[in-house]
Every structure is written in structure tokens, then in C-alpha cells.
Motif scaffolding. Structure first.
Motif, PDB file in Angstrom:
ATOM      1  N   VAL A  69       9.050   2.023  10.727  1.00 40.34           N
ATOM      2  CA  VAL A  69       8.762   3.280  10.034  1.00 40.34           C
ATOM      3  C   VAL A  69      10.057   4.030   9.732  1.00 40.34           C
ATOM      4  O   VAL A  69      10.241   4.561   8.627  1.00 40.34           O
ATOM      5  CB  VAL A  69       7.807   4.147  10.876  1.00 40.34           C
ATOM      6  CG1 VAL A  69       7.633   5.532  10.241  1.00 40.34           C
ATOM      7  CG2 VAL A  69       6.457   3.458  11.010  1.00 40.34           C
ATOM      8  N   LYS A  70      10.977   4.053  10.707  1.00 37.72           N
ATOM      9  CA  LYS A  70      12.258   4.722  10.479  1.00 37.72           C
ATOM     10  C   LYS A  70      13.046   4.045   9.359  1.00 37.72           C
ATOM     11  O   LYS A  70      13.685   4.710   8.535  1.00 37.72           O
ATOM     12  CB  LYS A  70      13.073   4.735  11.770  1.00 37.72           C
ATOM     13  CG  LYS A  70      12.543   5.711  12.809  1.00 37.72           C
ATOM     14  CD  LYS A  70      13.389   5.679  14.069  1.00 37.72           C
ATOM     15  CE  LYS A  70      12.863   6.664  15.115  1.00 37.72           C
ATOM     16  NZ  LYS A  70      13.660   6.618  16.372  1.00 37.72           N
TER      17      LYS A  70
ATOM     18  N   GLU B 258       3.183  -1.942   4.995  1.00 34.19           N
ATOM     19  CA  GLU B 258       1.916  -2.252   5.653  1.00 34.19           C
ATOM     20  C   GLU B 258       1.855  -1.593   7.027  1.00 34.19           C
ATOM     21  O   GLU B 258       0.797  -1.094   7.449  1.00 34.19           O
ATOM     22  CB  GLU B 258       1.753  -3.767   5.794  1.00 34.19           C
ATOM     23  CG  GLU B 258       0.443  -4.171   6.455  1.00 34.19           C
ATOM     24  CD  GLU B 258       0.321  -5.669   6.641  1.00 34.19           C
ATOM     25  OE1 GLU B 258      -0.808  -6.137   6.892  1.00 34.19           O
ATOM     26  OE2 GLU B 258       1.347  -6.364   6.558  1.00 34.19           O
ATOM     27  N   THR B 259       2.990  -1.560   7.744  1.00 38.17           N
ATOM     28  CA  THR B 259       3.034  -0.901   9.049  1.00 38.17           C
ATOM     29  C   THR B 259       2.726   0.584   8.918  1.00 38.17           C
ATOM     30  O   THR B 259       1.959   1.156   9.711  1.00 38.17           O
ATOM     31  CB  THR B 259       4.419  -1.100   9.686  1.00 38.17           C
ATOM     32  OG1 THR B 259       4.662  -2.496   9.868  1.00 38.17           O
ATOM     33  CG2 THR B 259       4.501  -0.391  11.034  1.00 38.17           C
ATOM     34  N   PHE B 260       3.306   1.226   7.901  1.00 38.18           N
ATOM     35  CA  PHE B 260       3.058   2.650   7.668  1.00 38.18           C
ATOM     36  C   PHE B 260       1.581   2.903   7.366  1.00 38.18           C
ATOM     37  O   PHE B 260       0.974   3.842   7.904  1.00 38.18           O
ATOM     38  CB  PHE B 260       3.944   3.139   6.512  1.00 38.18           C
ATOM     39  CG  PHE B 260       3.594   4.509   6.017  1.00 38.18           C
ATOM     40  CD1 PHE B 260       3.542   5.608   6.874  1.00 38.18           C
ATOM     41  CD2 PHE B 260       3.297   4.716   4.675  1.00 38.18           C
ATOM     42  CE1 PHE B 260       3.217   6.876   6.404  1.00 38.18           C
ATOM     43  CE2 PHE B 260       2.964   5.967   4.198  1.00 38.18           C
ATOM     44  CZ  PHE B 260       2.925   7.056   5.072  1.00 38.18           C
ATOM     45  N   VAL B 261       0.976   2.073   6.545  1.00 37.55           N
ATOM     46  CA  VAL B 261      -0.440   2.239   6.196  1.00 37.55           C
ATOM     47  C   VAL B 261      -1.318   2.063   7.437  1.00 37.55           C
ATOM     48  O   VAL B 261      -2.254   2.837   7.674  1.00 37.55           O
ATOM     49  CB  VAL B 261      -0.841   1.244   5.090  1.00 37.55           C
ATOM     50  CG1 VAL B 261      -2.363   1.237   4.893  1.00 37.55           C
ATOM     51  CG2 VAL B 261      -0.139   1.592   3.779  1.00 37.55           C
ATOM     52  N   THR B 262      -1.026   1.043   8.230  1.00 30.15           N
ATOM     53  CA  THR B 262      -1.811   0.802   9.446  1.00 30.15           C
ATOM     54  C   THR B 262      -1.649   1.949  10.436  1.00 30.15           C
ATOM     55  O   THR B 262      -2.617   2.399  11.064  1.00 30.15           O
ATOM     56  CB  THR B 262      -1.376  -0.523  10.100  1.00 30.15           C
ATOM     57  OG1 THR B 262      -1.481  -1.589   9.143  1.00 30.15           O
ATOM     58  CG2 THR B 262      -2.249  -0.852  11.305  1.00 30.15           C
ATOM     59  N   LEU B 263      -0.421   2.438  10.584  1.00 30.50           N
ATOM     60  CA  LEU B 263      -0.151   3.547  11.494  1.00 30.50           C
ATOM     61  C   LEU B 263      -0.889   4.810  11.049  1.00 30.50           C
ATOM     62  O   LEU B 263      -1.476   5.529  11.880  1.00 30.50           O
ATOM     63  CB  LEU B 263       1.352   3.803  11.568  1.00 30.50           C
ATOM     64  CG  LEU B 263       1.818   4.961  12.456  1.00 30.50           C
ATOM     65  CD1 LEU B 263       1.414   4.719  13.909  1.00 30.50           C
ATOM     66  CD2 LEU B 263       3.332   5.137  12.338  1.00 30.50           C
TER      67      LEU B 263
END
Length: 312
Positions: free
Chosen positions: A36-37, A7-12
Motif C-alpha cells: 500500500v505504501k 488489487e491489495t488496496f481494493v481488498t484492504l
């Protein structure tokens, strides 16, 4: 695989900024970068092109973004489905005494409606003893009252402590004159309903004070009422002195209408408890959790010398 990282990757990818993503997800930029890392390590590929001065996904990042969106969408659908099956609805037969009405009932009802809009509330306001009988008879689901209920059929938990003070209308008694106790006991002493823990405690204290002032016990008048509003109005009219929580007359004390009398001992604090049957339904337990949260929030926003939450 941690769906929060996905979800963090999609939001970013949507916001194209670590700071903006951190604000959106209530985290720090460093935490977003670490997520992300971690996802990149798990996937074995770079998702962000860190050699670019502007935000840019790698080719693999662009390729995997649609899959990531699909995963996030599936998780949200699953959560929505679980909530739909676990929704709280029906009727909550709620019983409260007046101490709750004059403190945090409005906040509780408002938060309950926000959390469970499909839950209907059937409210009863009555004396603690009546609420106890109706809960044990199965006529009420959740009760907020003075004292817990000693029964193997009932779960009781203390929520808040209301310190009690001796309260009177300003000018009715002069604390500077001698013989304050004797002058106070020449008028009725007001307190809560007969048979309740606060009333029994006040009765014992008054008997002791009468002995100190050499006043026959039969000449001391104790007027009992389950109604906070009635007690406050009676002391406003100069009927006598009241042993009640200062919370209920805090504005009157601040304005100078009422005063706290320096009489010792001070009656013990009132403890408000929440009671429900051990076989209560899911909606009752859900409503109980909201009640504790509403009470704790009210206590945090109110002076501690007026009311204090009991830790869970």
C-alpha cells in the motif's frame, strides 16, 4: 504500475483490516502495508488515514477506489480471456504400463481432470515395448513406462525410481538355513516382461547366482510377465520368488504376508519415464506437466525406500 498493489488496496478497502487482507492474499500484514505504501508513493497521495484509530480511507483513497476496482476488474477479464483462448481441450491418448496403474495413475487422472476439464483421456494399459511402438507410430500421445525411448522423434524424461527387492511368501524360504540361493533357484523367478531393462538385469544376476550355487543355467526358470497383479498373485500362491519393486507389496510386507529375502546383489531399481513426441500438441505438454506434478506429490507422500521422484 504494479497491478498486484492495486488489487491489495481494493481488498484492504473491502476487508478494512491488514490482518484479514494478509490472510486473503496469503501474505503477511507487513507485506500488505509495504504494498500500500509503494502504491501511495507511486500515486503521490495517501490512501489510508493513519491518524485514525479505526480503519479509514482518505478522501483521495475513497475517490481512487472506484478506479482501482475498474483496473482489477479489467485485469481479471484479460486473464479470463487469455485462458479461454489458451484452453486445453481435445483427446489425450495416454499409454501407461502396470507400474503406473498400481501406484499414482488414479491421482494423475484426478488432477488432470481438475486442471483441464475439457480434456478427454483415452487410456491404454500395455507393456512398455508395445507403448513405445504405438507412440512412435503416432497412435499414442503420452506414454508412462519403464525406461526412456532413444529416438530423435521423442522427448523422454525420468520421473521416479522404484527400488526392486527379492520378494517371497512368508514361510516359503527360511533365511536362517544355509544354501538360501540354491533353494530359491529351485523355484521359478518372477520378473517383468521379457526384453525390458528389469528383466535383462534380473537374468544376468540369476545367471551369476546359479554359477555361485553350482546350478546348471538350463535348470533355472525365469517367468516373465508385464502384469504386476499376476506376479503378486503368483508369489501369494507360493509359486516362486519375485524381483519386483517393494512398493507393490508394501501392505503385504507390513502385514507379514510377504518378506524381503536377503539375497545379494539386489536387482537395479526400475526407472519410470514419461515420453512424448517432439512435435506433440499443446494439450500433450500440458498433460505432461500435470503428470510430473502428480508423480512428485505421490513420491513425497510415500516412503522414500519404496519410491523416489527424479528431480526435474
Amino acid at each position: 504500475m504494479n497491478t498486484r498493489f492495486i488489487e491489495t488496496f481494493v481488498t484492504l478497502a473491502h476487508l478494512r483490516s491488514f490482518r484479514a487482507t494478509a490472510r486473503e492474499l496469503h501474505a503477511t500484514p507487513a507485506a500488505i502495508s509495504l504494498r500500500v505504501k509503494s502504491l501511495e508513493q507511486e500515486l503521490g497521495t495517501d490512501l489510508i488515514d493513519r491518524s485514525s484509530k479505526t480503519f479509514r480511507l482518505t478522501a483521495n483513497g475513497e475517490h481512487l477506489l472506484s478506479h482501482a476496482r475498474a483496473v482489477v476488474g479489467a485485469v481479471r477479464k484479460m486473464q479470463a480471456a487469455a485462458h479461454a483462448q489458451d484452453r486445453v481441450h481435445g483427446t489425450l491418448r495416454l499409454g501407461v504400463n502396470e507400474s503406473i496403474v498400481h501406484s499414482w495413475l488414479a491421482r494423475y487422472i484426478e488432477e488432470l481432470d481438475a486442471a483441464y476439464p475439457e480434456l478427454e483421456v483415452d487410456l491404454t494399459v500395455d507393456a512398455s515395448g508395445v507403448l513405445q511402438r504405438r507412440l512412435l507410430a503416432g497412435e499414442l500421445d503420452l506414454v508412462l513406462r519403464v525406461e526412456g525411448i532413444d529416438s530423435d522423434k521423442v522427448m523422454s524424461e525420468a520421473l521416479a525410481i522404484y527400488p526392486v527387492r527379492w520378494i517371497a511368501r512368508r514361510g516359503l524360504f527360511s533365511p536362517r538355513k544355509s544354501g538360501l540361493i540354491k533353494r530359491v533357484l529351485q523355484r521359478p523367478v518372477l520378473t517383468f516382461g521379457r526384453g525390458t531393462a528389469p528383466q535383462r538385469a534380473v537374468e544376468q544376476i540369476i545367471a551369476s547366482l546359479a554359477g555361485q550355487a553350482d546350478i546348471p543355467a538350463g535348470q533355472v526358470r525365469i517367468t516373465c510377465s508385464p502384469s504386476v497383479a499376476a506376479i503378486v498373485q503368483l508369489i501369494r500362491d507360493g509359486f516362486g520368488v519375485a524381483a519386483i519393486p517393494a512398493l507393490f507389496v508394501a501392505e503385504g510386507i507390513a502385514s507379514g504376508e510377504f518378506v524381503e529375502l536377503p539375497i545379494q546383489p539386489i536387482p537395479p531399481s526400475i526407472v519410470i519415464s514419461m515420453c512424448r513426441r517432439v512435435d506433440a500438441g499443446k494439450h500433450v505438454h500440458a498433460a505432461a506437466a500435470v503428470a510430473r506434478a502428480a508423480c512428485e506429490q505421490y513420491c513425497r507422500q510415500t516412503e522414500r525406500n519404496l519410491v523416489e521422484a527424479v528431480p526435474d
